[in-house]
Scaffold this motif. Structure first.
Motif, PDB file in Angstrom:
ATOM      1  N   LEU A 176      25.071  21.666  26.401  1.00  0.00           N
ATOM      2  CA  LEU A 176      24.544  21.643  27.619  1.00  0.00           C
ATOM      3  C   LEU A 176      23.824  22.925  28.232  1.00  0.00           C
ATOM      4  CD1 LEU A 176      24.669  19.366  30.360  1.00  0.00           C
ATOM      5  CD2 LEU A 176      26.736  20.619  30.873  1.00  0.00           C
ATOM      6  N   ILE A 177      24.827  23.905  28.008  1.00  0.00           N
ATOM      7  CA  ILE A 177      24.321  25.284  28.553  1.00  0.00           C
ATOM      8  C   ILE A 177      22.984  25.628  27.764  1.00  0.00           C
ATOM      9  CG2 ILE A 177      24.683  27.695  28.898  1.00  0.00           C
ATOM     10  CD1 ILE A 177      27.692  27.077  28.949  1.00  0.00           C
ATOM     11  N   ALA A 178      22.784  25.270  26.441  1.00  0.00           N
ATOM     12  CA  ALA A 178      21.630  25.808  25.912  1.00  0.00           C
ATOM     13  C   ALA A 178      20.282  24.728  26.564  1.00  0.00           C
ATOM     14  CB  ALA A 178      21.753  25.499  24.395  1.00  0.00           C
ATOM     15  N   GLY A 179      20.717  23.793  26.694  1.00  0.00           N
ATOM     16  CA  GLY A 179      19.775  22.933  27.257  1.00  0.00           C
ATOM     17  C   GLY A 179      19.053  23.308  28.506  1.00  0.00           C
ATOM     18  N   LEU A 180      19.837  23.567  29.450  1.00  0.00           N
ATOM     19  CA  LEU A 180      19.485  24.033  30.775  1.00  0.00           C
ATOM     20  C   LEU A 180      18.910  25.330  30.598  1.00  0.00           C
ATOM     21  CD1 LEU A 180      22.995  23.544  32.849  1.00  0.00           C
ATOM     22  CD2 LEU A 180      20.786  22.461  33.106  1.00  0.00           C
TER      23      LEU A 180
END
Lengths: 253, 277
Positions: B28-32
């Protein structure tokens, strides 16, 4: 005729410890001398002094009539530079307990290295000779193998071939079978027997008493840096005169 | 009497719910982050694309590569000499080598570079002469020590100190029996080193030298402080004119990423080849 090796009053120290304490020996050309004794008795050091891998601290040593490692002038000994010692070492082949084959070279390359680099033999000629020697030790098929791909016995046979490629007058064997698994000892001893039969002068530090009895012309027993007993192998092994020899033999037999 | 085969046992592997949760969070963080990088207009991706293959940038890139190769060659050459001195039986030679390594590893490369660049303040002319005799060569320091000279001296001499230690470790790793065997065959000291010891030392030397090459690529960016137009300084030159700071820093970063990736791949191949024997 001069003996192949003549040793008089040889002393060698490592720091405080005297490893050799006055050795006198003659090895006639074409004969096989076997050297036995407990570990630390100085037998390996004795071999290393003969081709000046170890510097001596006293006495004199001749190979083929030439003083080893020094030049004598006006009663004084002058140490020779490494390149002149190198010239003398060409005449003396040495086989080590740990084989010491050059790990980055194939069996064939190991054998031609010194003839090409030191004697300037043409590579094609050196290769042909190397193949003959490999054939003699039964390893012609493995000429392209690296040492790591060979068994201990095979490595040691390549090492013998490598030493022979320099056409030495004298061969020194420093416990050649001690690092080998029992079933590989025979193949190395067979090569050495063959070499002795061909008339090579040999000095062999060994624990193989059967080999000494069969092949040796003379056997010497060393202990604590001295030659304790010497004679025909059959006599020394069969009826040792000195107590220390008897003690040693009773421990190893 | 025939027995029925035992019923197959069912093995239920241990579940790891927290691992799954952590993974989901990381994704999720990487996607953001990725989303923000792609959509924030301040990154000015079109400008990045425009300058990636710009002639000036490519010139800077080639200068970076040249500096890397030249400084590494200087480092390897001097480093080999230092390693041999360090292993010498002569205490003067080994102490000198130790002092060199100590000095050049202790002073930051950035400081060394600035020092070389300002060498003229120390010696205004450089003269080569026979002691108490005629002058063979004389030059103004400022004409002799160009930014390129200062860069090569700063990077190369420091690299030599690091390489020396690597080469020394390699030489020491070759068993003594190899030298004894070569001596026993009548080989002389120089051929023994060149043909027997050094090739085997290479196996130990190559992997860390690969790492040194990779860090050298990045170290060359330090040279930007003495106005040598390598990759970073070229980018700086352009953005000081156009104020497109971020996109040009990204251009430089992308090129560093590309070079280092290629070198890392090459290092893998080399290492595998040297490990085989």
């Amino acid at each position: 005729m001069d003996p192949m090796v003549r040793i008089r009053g040889l002393h060698k120290r490592y720091g405080e410890t005297e490893v050799l304490r006055g050795i006198d020996l003659d090895v006639p050309a074409g004969s096989v001398m076997c050297i036995i004794g407990p570990s630390g008795s100085g037998k390996s050091t004795l071999l290393s002094c003969i081709n000046h891998l170890e510097r001596i601290d006293g006495g004199r040593l001749w190979v083929g009539g030439d003083l080893v490692g020094y030049r004598e002038r006006n009663g004084r000994l002058y140490e020779l530079p490494e390149r002149q010692v190198a010239g003398m070492r060409q005449k003396v082949g040495m086989v080590f307990q740990q084989f010491n084959l050059f790990q980055h070279m194939t069996a064939l390359q190991n054998i031609i290295e010194a003839p090409v680099q030191v004697k300037r033999v043409r590579p094609a000629q050196a290769r042909q000779r190397a193949m003959e020697l490999l054939d003699r030790v039964g390893l012609a098929a493995k000429h392209a193998m690296f040492p790591a791909q060979l068994s201990g016995g095979e490595q040691q046979r390549v090492a013998i071939a490598r030493a022979l490629a320099m056409d030495p007058q004298l061969m020194l064997f420093d416990e050649p079978t001690s690092a080998l698994d029992a079933e590989l000892v025979g193949e190395v001893l067979a090569v050495m027997k063959d070499l002795a039969r061909s008339g090579m002068t040999m000095m062999v530090v060994t624990h193989e008493l059967a080999f000494a009895r069969e092949v040796g012309d003379e056997l010497i027993f060393m202990d604590a840096g001295l030659v304790i007993e010497r004679g025909a192998p059959r006599e020394v092994l069969g009826a040792p005169k000195e107590r220390r020899t008897r003690d040693f033999l009773s421990r190893v037999l | 009497m025939a027995e029925d085969p035992p019923a197959p046992q069912i093995v239920v592997p241990l579940r790891h719910p927290w691992t799954w949760l952590a993974s989901a969070l990381v994704v999720l963080i990487a996607g953001l982050v990725l989303f923000s990088v792609a959509t924030n207009p301040a990154f000015e991706w079109p400008v990045v694309a425009q300058y990636m293959l710009d002639g000036q940038i490519l010139l800077g890139l080639s200068r970076t590569l040249e500096l890397t190769v030249a400084a590494m060659l200087i480092g390897l050459a001097i480093g080999t000499v230092l390693a041999i001195m360090r292993l010498s039986r002569n205490p003067l030679l080994s102490t000198l080598s130790w002092l060199y390594i100590w000095f050049f590893r202790s002073v930051p490369v950035l400081v060394q570079l600035i020092f070389w660049y300002n060498f003229a303040a120390l010696y205004s002319t450089i003269t080569l002469r026979v002691p108490f005799g005629p002058v063979l060569y004389a030059a103004n320091t400022n004409t002799l020590i160009t930014p390129l000279f200062a860069a090569l001296a700063g990077l190369g001499l420091a690299q030599a100190a690091y390489t020396a230690e690597v080469i020394r470790a390699g030489i020491v790793s070759v068993p003594h029996g190899q030298t004894r065997a070569a001596k026993a065959l009548g080989m002389r000291p120089m051929p023994i080193f060149r043909r027997i010891v050094f090739p085997q030392a290479m196996r130990v030397i190559i992997p860390p030298v690969g790492n040194e090459v990779i860090s050298m690529v990045k170290s060359t960016s330090l040279v930007s402080v003495i106005a040598l137009a390598e990759l970073l300084y070229t980018a700086q030159l352009i953005y000081s004119r156009t104020y497109e700071t971020i996109p040009l820093l990204i251009v430089a970063s992308l090129w560093y990423l590309i070079i280092v990736s290629v070198l890392t791949a090459g290092q893998h191949v080399l290492e595998r080849r040297y490990r085989q024997r």
